[in-house]
Enzyme design. Sequence first.
Site, PDB file in Angstrom:
ATOM      1  N   ARG A 287       0.826  -1.216   0.000  1.00  0.00           N
ATOM      2  CA  ARG A 287       0.000   0.000   0.000  1.00  0.00           C
ATOM      3  C   ARG A 287       0.855   1.259   0.000  1.00  0.00           C
ATOM      4  O   ARG A 287       0.534   2.238  -0.672  1.00  0.00           O
ATOM      5  CB  ARG A 287      -0.935   0.027   1.213  1.00  0.00           C
ATOM      6  CG  ARG A 287      -2.197  -0.774   1.001  1.00  0.00           C
ATOM      7  CD  ARG A 287      -3.314  -0.321   1.933  1.00  0.00           C
ATOM      8  NE  ARG A 287      -4.414  -1.265   1.840  1.00  0.00           N
ATOM      9  CZ  ARG A 287      -4.671  -2.199   2.738  1.00  0.00           C
ATOM     10  NH1 ARG A 287      -3.921  -2.310   3.812  1.00  0.00           N
ATOM     11  NH2 ARG A 287      -5.684  -3.026   2.581  1.00  0.00           N
ATOM     12  N   GLY A 288       1.939   1.230   0.762  1.00  0.00           N
ATOM     13  CA  GLY A 288       2.820   2.397   0.841  1.00  0.00           C
ATOM     14  C   GLY A 288       3.368   2.797  -0.516  1.00  0.00           C
ATOM     15  O   GLY A 288       3.369   3.977  -0.889  1.00  0.00           O
TER      16      GLY A 288
END
Length: 348
Positions: A287-288
């Site tokens: 996600r980052g």
Amino acid sequence: MDRIQKQTRPVFPFTAIVGQEEMKLALILNVIDPKIGGVMIMGDRGTGKSTTIRAIADLLPEIEVVTDDMFNSHVSDYDLMSDFVKQQIENQVNVSTQFIKVPMVDLPLGATEDRLCGTIDIEKALNEGIKTFEAGLLAKANRGILYVDEVNLLDDHLVDILLDSAASGWNTVEREGISVRHPARFVLVGSGNPEEGELRPQLLDRFGMHAEIRTVRDPSLRVKIVEQRAKFDQDPYLCIEEFKGNQKDLKDNIIVAQKNLENVVIDYDLKVKISQICGLLNVDGLRGDIVTNRAAKAFAAYQNKDEVEIDDIKKVITLCLRHRLRKDPLETIDSGTKVDQTVNEILN
């Protein structure tokens, strides 16, 4: 001129807000690209969190919606329209539209799942064979902003539903074998005070960005903030008029950035550097990486550029990663500082 006609409930102008640049930037980028995944704003009491969030909603351009539709359906985008509107368009029925302000929906702390998701009238369905759906807050927030104050005090189960809808853009309600699905594409904004407890890491990770705000310590800046607020309280319409030009400029910039977003590119080498930073910081999952890429593109579009540069990444990456770091009780440095140090090592 009748001031009451100009605006029923005056809202503090976004461009009049002094300081808190991190929070303002996070909100602007999420408005440019809602797929960033919302923003979590953590900070001290009385730092203007609610004021800023209401101000960004008031600033945004009006949206075109299908008249008398409970989901704020778009007239041409299938991802943003209800099944009923889709049927009308497929049957070539003329659909009337109207322009409304971007919806700004508050989720109260005591809300139930039915209030959030909506509910199906089972009695009517069984007795009359009519599927009646009572719209919830997720339906009202479609194509707008859903604001949860004190999100860290909200029931985890409701936070889960919120984040699922924000990520998928849809809400499904099922009762006794009857199912209703509707679009729920909104910018999720949560705010809270860290003194009252943190969100669970797996929930925190699903917010696109995390802005930390602190009480301003500089006396002259504090005086400026107090004076600005006093001026607005004394004559809100005069204050709104004073910042009209700034508001229009920012609104125009946001509209241009939204249109240009799909044309912005990010070089493969820069994508590798973003993933390298995430790897060095031991960020779990991807996600980052995804959010940082999206946010960098949105910031480049906001700067009226067609290509992401290193400075664009530096500007947004701390907002995207600081809440994804594993908490180490023995760590002496702040997670934001840790991100900054790693970014400087890789990007310089």
